[in-house]
Design an enzyme around this catalytic site. Structure first.
Site, PDB file in Angstrom:
ATOM      1  N   TYR A   1       0.847  -1.203   0.000  1.00  0.00           N
ATOM      2  CA  TYR A   1       0.000   0.000   0.000  1.00  0.00           C
ATOM      3  C   TYR A   1       0.881   1.252   0.000  1.00  0.00           C
ATOM      4  O   TYR A   1       0.683   2.169  -0.806  1.00  0.00           O
ATOM      5  CB  TYR A   1      -0.919  -0.007   1.227  1.00  0.00           C
TER       6      TYR A   1
ATOM      7  N   LYS B   1       1.112   4.204  -2.939  1.00  0.00           N
ATOM      8  CA  LYS B   1       0.740   5.605  -2.751  1.00  0.00           C
ATOM      9  C   LYS B   1       1.900   6.549  -3.080  1.00  0.00           C
ATOM     10  O   LYS B   1       1.691   7.665  -3.568  1.00  0.00           O
ATOM     11  CB  LYS B   1       0.212   5.815  -1.331  1.00  0.00           C
TER      12      LYS B   1
HETATM   13  P1  NAD Z   1     -13.280   2.743   0.926  1.00  0.00           P
HETATM   14  O1  NAD Z   1     -12.848   1.306   0.928  1.00  0.00           O
HETATM   15  O2  NAD Z   1     -14.406   3.156   1.779  1.00  0.00           O
HETATM   16  O3  NAD Z   1     -13.570   3.227  -0.577  1.00  0.00           O
HETATM   17  C1  NAD Z   1     -12.821   2.783  -1.674  1.00  0.00           C
HETATM   18  C2  NAD Z   1     -13.774   2.608  -2.860  1.00  0.00           C
HETATM   19  O4  NAD Z   1     -13.001   2.193  -3.992  1.00  0.00           O
HETATM   20  C3  NAD Z   1     -14.840   1.530  -2.628  1.00  0.00           C
HETATM   21  O5  NAD Z   1     -16.118   2.033  -2.909  1.00  0.00           O
HETATM   22  C4  NAD Z   1     -14.440   0.415  -3.585  1.00  0.00           C
HETATM   23  O6  NAD Z   1     -15.534  -0.335  -4.088  1.00  0.00           O
HETATM   24  C5  NAD Z   1     -13.736   1.214  -4.688  1.00  0.00           C
HETATM   25  N1  NAD Z   1     -12.843   0.357  -5.470  1.00  0.00           N
HETATM   26  C6  NAD Z   1     -11.895  -0.511  -5.021  1.00  0.00           C
HETATM   27  N2  NAD Z   1     -11.322  -1.151  -6.042  1.00  0.00           N
HETATM   28  C7  NAD Z   1     -11.909  -0.686  -7.176  1.00  0.00           C
HETATM   29  C8  NAD Z   1     -11.755  -0.984  -8.562  1.00  0.00           C
HETATM   30  N3  NAD Z   1     -10.871  -1.895  -8.984  1.00  0.00           N
HETATM   31  N4  NAD Z   1     -12.529  -0.323  -9.449  1.00  0.00           N
HETATM   32  C9  NAD Z   1     -13.441   0.601  -9.034  1.00  0.00           C
HETATM   33  N5  NAD Z   1     -13.633   0.909  -7.740  1.00  0.00           N
HETATM   34  C10 NAD Z   1     -12.882   0.270  -6.821  1.00  0.00           C
HETATM   35  O7  NAD Z   1     -11.963   3.543   1.319  1.00  0.00           O
HETATM   36  P2  NAD Z   1     -11.703   5.112   1.503  1.00  0.00           P
HETATM   37  O8  NAD Z   1     -11.023   5.256   2.819  1.00  0.00           O
HETATM   38  O9  NAD Z   1     -12.878   5.931   1.177  1.00  0.00           O
HETATM   39  O10 NAD Z   1     -10.570   5.310   0.383  1.00  0.00           O
HETATM   40  C11 NAD Z   1     -10.664   6.239  -0.676  1.00  0.00           C
HETATM   41  C12 NAD Z   1      -9.242   6.593  -1.125  1.00  0.00           C
HETATM   42  O11 NAD Z   1      -8.576   7.288  -0.075  1.00  0.00           O
HETATM   43  C13 NAD Z   1      -8.359   5.379  -1.449  1.00  0.00           C
HETATM   44  O12 NAD Z   1      -7.562   5.661  -2.566  1.00  0.00           O
HETATM   45  C14 NAD Z   1      -7.520   5.252  -0.212  1.00  0.00           C
HETATM   46  O13 NAD Z   1      -6.292   4.569  -0.464  1.00  0.00           O
HETATM   47  C15 NAD Z   1      -7.310   6.696   0.150  1.00  0.00           C
HETATM   48  N6  NAD Z   1      -6.906   6.942   1.538  1.00  0.00           N
HETATM   49  C16 NAD Z   1      -7.638   6.421   2.560  1.00  0.00           C
HETATM   50  C17 NAD Z   1      -7.196   6.650   3.865  1.00  0.00           C
HETATM   51  C18 NAD Z   1      -7.934   6.102   5.066  1.00  0.00           C
HETATM   52  O14 NAD Z   1      -7.368   6.167   6.147  1.00  0.00           O
HETATM   53  N7  NAD Z   1      -9.147   5.585   4.925  1.00  0.00           N
HETATM   54  C19 NAD Z   1      -6.057   7.428   4.089  1.00  0.00           C
HETATM   55  C20 NAD Z   1      -5.373   7.946   3.016  1.00  0.00           C
HETATM   56  C21 NAD Z   1      -5.796   7.696   1.730  1.00  0.00           C
END
Ligand code: NAD
Length: 259
Positions: free
Chosen positions: A164, A168
């Site tokens: 991961y 990123k």
């Molecule tokens: P989440 O799991 O709630 O949402 C991620 C979404 O991406 C889901 O709806 C999932 O169905 C969709 N997804 C996954 N694989 C896919 C694919 N192959 N095609 C289409 N859609 C797909 O997670 P989140 O926390 O809302 O994450 C959103 C973004 O923020 C991500 O890129 C994550 O890495 C990033 N992020 C999250 C955090 C955290 O702490 N939650 C921190 C930093 C960055």
């Protein structure tokens, strides 16, 4: 400055979590939003609220497309369809689809490592590129925002996510290079690196790793996790005229974690 009236933005990962919260913010600022996600169209209260908001505020549907961002042809085709439906008009792309996985490197399966890079890096590239293609054709420029993570610039202690974190870091580097290539078309590309956000992505990890939540809360200067809503202002800023001279940048919003 922050007005998105008449703008069309495509958001990947828009079914839930950060992607859905940021879709709502863009709709509130006036944009028409098309969400792309792997899941069946969600029937959650949060999703319904955003869909009704779009209709009532902008008289536009919050359009949902069920696709996998790792399938380049599917992504290209969907963007072409959106562009046609919106009269050649895609002004913004917000790439938020992503996956997470905690596993020590020595135990990491090759296919899991590959999948992480395929979704988080190649998926992001597919979406950005498909958007840029339409923007270049239309000739009106645009803004692309890719969600990276502060995890791209740290090594976790104790709880390990090598794939991961590598994915990123790659998103930030991808953003800079796309920005350099597409500046000539007035397409701006920036990345946003959030700290830990309380979404399904984290709560599912907390369920299987006791003590992790408290540890991660203590890791930043504010001593808490963030909520998806705390990134709304940044998304509207980066999609709007307010950031017209900003490109190739990575905006860190992480409670001081990486400071
Ligand atoms: P989440 O799991 O709630 O949402 C991620 C979404 O991406 C889901 O709806 C999932 O169905 C969709 N997804 C996954 N694989 C896919 C694919 N192959 N095609 C289409 N859609 C797909 O997670 P989140 O926390 O809302 O994450 C959103 C973004 O923020 C991500 O890129 C994550 O890495 C990033 N992020 C999250 C955090 C955290 O702490 N939650 C921190 C930093 C960055």
């Amino acid at each position: 400055e922050f007005d998105l009236k008449g703008k069309v933005v495509v958001v990947s990962g828009g079914a839930q979590g950060l992607g859905l919260a940021l879709s709502e913010a863009l709709i509130e600022a006036g944009a028409t939003v098309h969400a792309l996600d792997l899941q069946d169209k969600p029937e959650t209260e949060d999703f319904q609220r955003v869909a009704s908001l779009s209709l009532s505020l902008n008289d536009k549907e919050f359009v949902y497309h069920r696709i996998d961002v790792t399938h380049r042809l599917q992504v290209d085709q969907t963007f072409a369809e959106i562009s046609e439906a919106e009269e050649g008009h895609i002004d913004g792309v917000l790439a938020a689809a992503g996956i997470q996985n905690i596993c020590p490197a020595l135990e990491y399966k090759s296919e899991d490592f590959d999948k992480m890079l395929r979704v988080n890096v190649t998926g992001c590239f597919n979406v950005a590129r498909a958007g840029a293609k339409q923007m270049v054709e239309a000739g009106n420029g645009g803004s692309i925002l890719m969600i990276a993570s502060m995890s791209g610039s740290i090594a976790n202690k104790g709880l390990i996510c090598p794939a991961y974190n590598a994915s990123k870091a790659a998103v930030v580097q991808l953003g800079r290079n796309l920005a350099s290539e597409w500046g000539v078309h007035n397409i701006r590309v920036n990345t946003l690196s959030p700290g830990y956000i309380r979404t399904n992505m984290l709560t599912s990890l907390f369920d299987s790793h006791p003590g992790m939540e408290q540890q991660w809360e203590g890791d930043n200067m504010l001593g808490r996790l963030s909520t998806p809503d705390e990134y709304r202002g940044a998304a509207v800023f980066l999609m709007s005229k307010a950031s017209s001279f900003m490109t190739g940048a990575d905006l860190k919003i992480d409670g001081g974690h990486t400071a």
